[in-house]
Write a protein that holds these residues in place. Sequence first.
Motif, mmCIF file in Angstrom:
data_model
loop_
_atom_site.group_PDB
_atom_site.id
_atom_site.type_symbol
_atom_site.label_atom_id
_atom_site.label_comp_id
_atom_site.label_asym_id
_atom_site.label_seq_id
_atom_site.Cartn_x
_atom_site.Cartn_y
_atom_site.Cartn_z
ATOM 1 N N THR A 12 4.413 -4.286 1.014
ATOM 2 C CA THR A 12 3.274 -4.114 0.068
ATOM 3 C C THR A 12 2.162 -5.181 0.121
ATOM 4 O OG1 THR A 12 4.704 -3.022 -1.651
ATOM 5 C CG2 THR A 12 2.562 -3.397 -2.151
ATOM 6 N N ASN A 13 2.688 -6.226 -0.208
ATOM 7 C CA ASN A 13 1.496 -7.440 -0.084
ATOM 8 C C ASN A 13 1.489 -8.199 1.217
ATOM 9 O OD1 ASN A 13 0.468 -6.778 -2.808
ATOM 10 N ND2 ASN A 13 2.239 -7.705 -3.368
ATOM 11 N N LYS A 14 0.757 -8.598 1.778
ATOM 12 C CA LYS A 14 0.350 -9.376 3.237
ATOM 13 C C LYS A 14 -0.422 -10.582 2.515
ATOM 14 C CE LYS A 14 1.205 -5.264 4.834
ATOM 15 N NZ LYS A 14 2.590 -4.746 4.887
ATOM 16 N N GLU A 28 -4.977 -19.868 -0.233
ATOM 17 C CA GLU A 28 -4.141 -18.831 -0.021
ATOM 18 C C GLU A 28 -5.053 -17.473 0.018
ATOM 19 O OE1 GLU A 28 -1.748 -17.094 -3.604
ATOM 20 O OE2 GLU A 28 -2.149 -19.451 -4.275
ATOM 21 N N LYS A 29 -4.778 -16.349 0.584
ATOM 22 C CA LYS A 29 -5.178 -15.075 0.744
ATOM 23 C C LYS A 29 -4.115 -14.091 0.630
ATOM 24 C CE LYS A 29 -9.632 -16.941 1.065
ATOM 25 N NZ LYS A 29 -10.522 -16.592 0.205
ATOM 26 N N SER A 30 -4.680 -12.870 0.031
ATOM 27 C CA SER A 30 -3.791 -11.716 0.212
ATOM 28 C C SER A 30 -4.292 -10.552 0.253
ATOM 29 C CB SER A 30 -2.828 -11.704 -0.977
ATOM 30 O OG SER A 30 -3.557 -11.419 -2.205
ATOM 31 N N VAL A 31 -3.472 -9.417 0.783
ATOM 32 C CA VAL A 31 -4.326 -8.177 1.026
ATOM 33 C C VAL A 31 -3.180 -7.083 0.959
ATOM 34 C CG1 VAL A 31 -4.148 -8.113 3.503
ATOM 35 C CG2 VAL A 31 -6.061 -6.861 2.460
ATOM 36 N N ASN A 32 -3.572 -5.631 0.639
ATOM 37 C CA ASN A 32 -2.857 -4.754 0.702
ATOM 38 C C ASN A 32 -3.519 -3.893 1.868
ATOM 39 O OD1 ASN A 32 -1.272 -5.319 -1.479
ATOM 40 N ND2 ASN A 32 -1.695 -4.116 -2.868
ATOM 41 N N LEU A 33 -2.854 -3.680 2.781
ATOM 42 C CA LEU A 33 -3.400 -2.822 3.992
ATOM 43 C C LEU A 33 -3.092 -1.440 3.989
ATOM 44 C CD1 LEU A 33 -2.967 -5.319 6.887
ATOM 45 C CD2 LEU A 33 -4.864 -5.092 5.731
ATOM 46 N N PRO A 34 -3.963 -0.497 4.095
ATOM 47 C CA PRO A 34 -3.546 1.028 4.163
ATOM 48 C C PRO A 34 -2.872 1.205 5.148
ATOM 49 C CG PRO A 34 -5.854 0.826 5.081
ATOM 50 C CD PRO A 34 -5.303 -0.723 4.305
#
Length: 453
Positions: A12-14, A28-34
Amino acid sequence: MNVVAIFDIGKTNKKVFLFNENYQIVWEKSVNLPETVDEDGFPCEDIAELRNWIVFRLSEMQELKEYILKAVNFSTYGASFIYVDEEGNSLTPLYNYLKPYPEALKKKFYDKYKGEEKFALKTASPILGSLNSGMQIYRLKEENPELFAKVAYCLHLPQYLSSLLTGKYFADITSIGCHTNLWNFKKMKYHKWLKKEDIADKIPRIHDAGHTINIIGDISVGVGLHDSSSAIIPYMINFTEPFVLLSTGTWSISMNPFNDTPLTFDEMQYDCLCYLQYKEKPVKAARLFAGNEHEVQTKKLASHFGVPLDSYKEILFDKNIISKLREINLKRYSSSDDKYKILQESPFEKRNLSDFKNYEIAYHQLMLDIVAQQILSTNLVIHNSPAKKVFVDGGFSKNSIFMNLLAEAFPEMEVYAASMAQASALGAALAIHKNWNPKPIQNDLIDLKFYKH
């Protein structure tokens, strides 16, 4: 400031973190990719999007004037292969480990290799279809032999991401030794079926998890680790007394590095297995799809009660609500003739949401149901072992209902919430410590909160 970058890739989380030499997160950075879909229309990771995000974040990091990037490593979810040609181009989608596996093909495989029970015990791999990642290779070979002939390397996701930076192709023991059907735990080497199926040459040589490759700019790049095995590394470094680690995310995985009792086929029926940790020592583990269950059911609760999706974050443990719900639930799990059936279904799915007066009560019931499953799952690895402590990290470590119910269920154990919730990322940094960090590792990496029954 010298830093190591860790890409922590969940379903789910990158996320990406920069750790300093004291292993504190400084950026830190995070993203939810489609997601995208594969050729059958089944949802899967969009590997091009993931590649682009990693490249973007790396270039962003190198522009940060206050940090000197010394090393990079990867911690990712398991049971996922990328098939590449000689130039490293991916030839297929990143198939989803939840994709149904053809029954006829599964039967053909196990019939050929001495049946499910013998094979499962030898490879410490419950029969899980696509979740046995070696079965994905077998499927590609059988269903698309022309494409398979073009495959030069079968790479688990951490090693594929590492290869994007290094152009080198490796396998690592934490990915190979994790319910893959690839590893013979009795002989501690690859299972012979790989040679018989002409697959062995497409799986690269195993490298130690501490191995790195230097790239331009004198940056050391690790070969990557499976996230569940990575998560146990900080605990193995910090604690010498026997413990169980309950790592919670999409899966809740109970891991006991101090349980050396042989795995039985009965235990495998309840998703109990062995991992290989980064130093090739087996870890007895039991998996539960608890984070996924929580995600699915909290969406239904939010819709039914007309509240925001993350309303559960405001709900605190209320022992009076728990007591009343237990009075209502006359059928207790512990009295069931086959209580382990609970692990293979969703107790909450059968409940009528209209029976609950409000969201708070319904959410307490959901957590009661999830923890009832968790107790059974965790007991599979605690049984017959010297462990006296349970450390919970990840999402559920912040959930007061989960933690209080778990502490109540194990009164003879010390139950702690670990505030170091990025265990898999930290483990990947520690695995390559000697290749980038001149400082000794401190033993104060983990803050613990004790939950008393």
